[in-house]
Scaffold this active site. Structure first.
Site, PDB file in Angstrom:
ATOM      1  N   ASP A   1      48.527  34.723  64.082  1.00  0.00           N
ATOM      2  CA  ASP A   1      49.942  34.962  64.344  1.00  0.00           C
ATOM      3  C   ASP A   1      50.681  35.258  63.040  1.00  0.00           C
ATOM      4  O   ASP A   1      50.680  34.443  62.125  1.00  0.00           O
ATOM      5  CB  ASP A   1      50.522  33.710  65.013  1.00  0.00           C
TER       6      ASP A   1
ATOM      7  N   THR B   1      55.073  39.639  65.812  1.00  0.00           N
ATOM      8  CA  THR B   1      55.450  39.202  64.473  1.00  0.00           C
ATOM      9  C   THR B   1      54.608  39.875  63.395  1.00  0.00           C
ATOM     10  O   THR B   1      55.062  40.026  62.269  1.00  0.00           O
ATOM     11  CB  THR B   1      55.299  37.680  64.358  1.00  0.00           C
ATOM     12  N   THR B   2      53.382  40.247  63.722  1.00  0.00           N
ATOM     13  CA  THR B   2      52.562  40.961  62.743  1.00  0.00           C
ATOM     14  C   THR B   2      53.023  42.404  62.663  1.00  0.00           C
ATOM     15  O   THR B   2      53.202  42.954  61.575  1.00  0.00           O
ATOM     16  CB  THR B   2      51.074  40.941  63.160  1.00  0.00           C
TER      17      THR B   2
HETATM   18  P1  ADP Z   1      51.662  40.868  66.911  1.00  0.00           P
HETATM   19  O1  ADP Z   1      51.718  39.591  66.152  1.00  0.00           O
HETATM   20  O2  ADP Z   1      52.496  41.928  66.296  1.00  0.00           O
HETATM   21  O3  ADP Z   1      51.890  40.707  68.361  1.00  0.00           O
HETATM   22  P2  ADP Z   1      48.941  41.332  67.596  1.00  0.00           P
HETATM   23  O4  ADP Z   1      47.817  40.918  66.724  1.00  0.00           O
HETATM   24  O5  ADP Z   1      49.230  40.526  68.810  1.00  0.00           O
HETATM   25  O6  ADP Z   1      50.201  41.416  66.685  1.00  0.00           O
HETATM   26  O7  ADP Z   1      48.676  42.847  67.997  1.00  0.00           O
HETATM   27  C1  ADP Z   1      49.551  43.541  68.811  1.00  0.00           C
HETATM   28  C2  ADP Z   1      49.149  44.989  68.873  1.00  0.00           C
HETATM   29  O8  ADP Z   1      47.866  45.144  69.469  1.00  0.00           O
HETATM   30  C3  ADP Z   1      50.127  45.754  69.719  1.00  0.00           C
HETATM   31  O9  ADP Z   1      50.458  46.964  69.081  1.00  0.00           O
HETATM   32  C4  ADP Z   1      49.345  45.990  71.010  1.00  0.00           C
HETATM   33  O10 ADP Z   1      49.757  47.185  71.627  1.00  0.00           O
HETATM   34  C5  ADP Z   1      47.933  46.087  70.517  1.00  0.00           C
HETATM   35  N1  ADP Z   1      46.964  45.738  71.563  1.00  0.00           N
HETATM   36  C6  ADP Z   1      46.851  44.557  72.201  1.00  0.00           C
HETATM   37  N2  ADP Z   1      45.839  44.588  73.106  1.00  0.00           N
HETATM   38  C7  ADP Z   1      45.291  45.818  73.034  1.00  0.00           C
HETATM   39  C8  ADP Z   1      44.205  46.483  73.709  1.00  0.00           C
HETATM   40  N3  ADP Z   1      43.509  45.858  74.634  1.00  0.00           N
HETATM   41  N4  ADP Z   1      43.936  47.748  73.360  1.00  0.00           N
HETATM   42  C9  ADP Z   1      44.653  48.355  72.403  1.00  0.00           C
HETATM   43  N5  ADP Z   1      45.667  47.790  71.745  1.00  0.00           N
HETATM   44  C10 ADP Z   1      46.004  46.556  72.042  1.00  0.00           C
END
Ligand code: ADP
Ligand code: MG
Length: 535
Positions: free
Chosen positions: A69, A102-103
């Site tokens: 996170d 948040t990332t």
């Molecule tokens: P954050 O802390 O910003 O939420 P995450 O590590 O949760 O960061 O990553 C979020 C990103 O990953 C988003 O841009 C989301 O669209 C992408 N994402 C999540 N699941 C998938 C998936 N199954 N396939 C492609 N992209 C995904």
């Protein structure tokens, strides 16, 4: 720094201990600040997306946190550069407002800074860059609204809510059980949601964890769990239709405090005192019974003698319950917290269908479950897992999922994930740049390039060729006029995010763009950095 006036009344600034300050001005200041911001973004870049890496952070007292996170990583990192702290704040504000993304917001800000650096090198004034970014962010914001879709949900039709929560959970360590956890999160939010006002009070959802068992054992309890047991081992372990007295006053015979003096010089006096004390407590117990309480939950402790008496009079009790828990119990059971014993009345009792004690593992670990409460709007997500780090990370992941579900109840618009929304915005912003005759258009193009950083990072983290993948997806979006094409991180075989069910809340994405732009504008406007120099 101080402001002074010379003999003609003209103001001038005195920098105290000039030689001990370092001072950066103009382009140097901007360059240094940009470098610091980029450094922070680079750390988070590898954590983005479903194939993102986790970070392990050790606190000064040796406690280890493993997390994916963004807000947590930055929170735990010991940054002392002021600009880096701004990035930490950025991530935190996304966490406060939205809970997820948040990332992404930090990666986005880093990319904007990188583009700004290039533009500065070309001799464009920082203010013009800031203005261009502002224009571009507005274009992207509106474009997101255009590609967003509304979806309907109800208490019986929660599939899209679950899918959106699953997208959030897919980037976490817990993605093994993402379906179960997403369902739990959605059920929890719907249980406490006020669908009419479109509001969710997340305070009513308690997230508790206990080491042991497996992640699959995580459950949603329609009620409250308490990490306590009955004060006496022989008290009943199961109370049906409990009437609960919730006390924040002492529940024991009065103790002679040090301030008072009791002279006891004969055996008789001692006996009378003892009988008196016992009677006093007996009366208290009787009073509880008279008002109809079948369980006493108490903020304070009571000694063994009182405990024995309670057992004897058959009044189960729980001691040392924290203030926060007491409040939740009061909300859940519809009872009132009683701060003065005299004020205990039947209508102040909380009601619960079932109170039971459950033991865990081979240890003497027990917990109380208070279920089927009068006001069933308080729920508990009870997490099990192999170790403490896992539980803590699961708590954070569940928090993200709960926030996402809440956001969707507030505003049921979604955009598609996997970088597809960013690519679509990038195309729209790029196209809009031509409409601006001034130098802003360079900044607007820079913004469009910065938007590409998210899908690039997703591709890179999934082991794909970032530039090739991005250009292929981008040309596909333009050719098919389909804003749902994104990065196929999990190698499913299609990059249509609609088919892959990768959804994100619209307001989360919009907030990311707004916040990132704001911070970058702020950094660009700093042209003088005065700080105490290192010794
Ligand atoms: P954050 O802390 O910003 O939420 P995450 O590590 O949760 O960061 O990553 C979020 C990103 O990953 C988003 O841009 C989301 O669209 C992408 N994402 C999540 N699941 C998938 C998936 N199954 N396939 C492609 N992209 C995904
Ligand atoms: Mg996320």
């Amino acid at each position: 720094m101080a402001l002074a006036f010379d003999e003609f009344g003209r103001p001038f600034i005195i920098l105290k201990e000039q030689e001990q300050k370092t001072r950066l001005r103009g382009l140097d200041a901007q360059k240094t600040n940009i470098a610091a911001g980029k450094a922070v973004a680079r750390i988070l870049r590898t954590s983005l997306g479903p194939k993102g890496m986790d970070k392990m952070l050790q606190s000064p007292d040796g406690e280890v946190t493993i997390t994916n996170d963004g807000a947590t990583i930055l929170e735990q990192m010991d940054v002392d550069n002021q600009i880096a702290k701004l990035m930490v704040e950025l991530s935190r504000s996304q966490d406060y407002e939205i809970g997820d993304g948040t990332t992404g917001v930090v990666v986005m800000a880093g990319a904007l800074l990188e583009q700004a650096e290039k533009l500065l090198d070309r001799g464009i004034h920082p203010i013009r860059i800031a203005e261009g970014y502002e224009l571009a962010s507005r274009i992207a914001f509106e474009h997101l609204e255009r590609i967003a879709q509304k979806f309907e949900f109800g208490l019986s039709n929660t599939e899209s809510l679950v899918q959106t929560c699953m997208t959030t959970l897919s980037s976490k360590i817990v993605n093994r059980c993402k379906r179960d956890l997403a369902e739990i999160a959605v059920k929890a939010v719907l249980a406490v949601a006020d669908l009419e006002r479109r509001d969710v009070n997340l305070d009513l959802i308690k997230v508790e964890g206990k080491v042991g068992g497996k992640l699959e054992d995580t459950e949603l309890i329609y009620g409250i769990t308490l990490d306590k047991d009955m004060s006496h081992p022989q008290m009943p372990k199961r109370i049906e239709d409990a009437k609960i007295a919730i006390l924040t006053c002492p529940f024991e015979p009065p103790k002679p405090k040090t301030k008072h003096k009791v002279d006891i010089d004969t055996v008789e006096k001692f006996q009378t005192l003892r009988v008196q004390e016992q009677k006093y407590f007996d009366d208290m117990v009787q009073k509880c019974k008279d008002v109809g309480a079948t369980l006493v939950i108490c903020q304070w402790g009571f000694d063994d003698e009182a405990n024995h008496l309670l057992m004897h009079r058959n009044l189960p009790a729980v001691r040392w319950v924290g203030g926060v828990e007491l409040e939740l119990i009061a909300i859940a059971t519809g009872g009132r917290i009683v701060p003065r014993f005299q004020e205990l009345t039947p209508e102040k009792l909380g009601k619960a269908g079932l109170v039971r004690e459950k033991s865990f593992g081979t240890t003497k670990d027990r917990m109380l479950y208070i279920e089927h409460c009068a006001n069933s709007r308080a729920v508990t997500v009870f997490i099990r897992g192999g170790n403490k780090m896992m539980i803590e990370e699961t708590k954070r992941s569940i928090h993200d999922a709960l926030c996402v579900a809440r956001n969707l109840i507030r505003n049921n618009s979604i955009v598609y994930g996997g970088g597809s929304a960013e690519i679509s915005c990038s195309i729209a912003v790029e196209a809009a740049a031509d409409r601006y005759p001034g130098v802003e258009q360079y900044a607007i193009r820079g913004f469009a390039d910065a938007l590409d950083a998210i899908p690039m990072a997703l591709a890179e983290n999934s082991g794909l060729q970032p530039i090739e993948t991005l250009s292929a997806v981008k040309s596909q979006q333009i050719k098919e006029n389909n804003p749902f094409c994104g990065i196929d991180c999990n190698d499913v075989g299609t990059n249509d995010m609609c088919e892959q069910n990768v959804f994100e809340a619209l307001i989360g994405k919009q907030q990311q763009i707004l916040l990132a732009t704001q911070v970058v504008k702020m950094i660009l406007k700093i042209d003088d950095v005065i700080s105490p120099s290192d010794f």
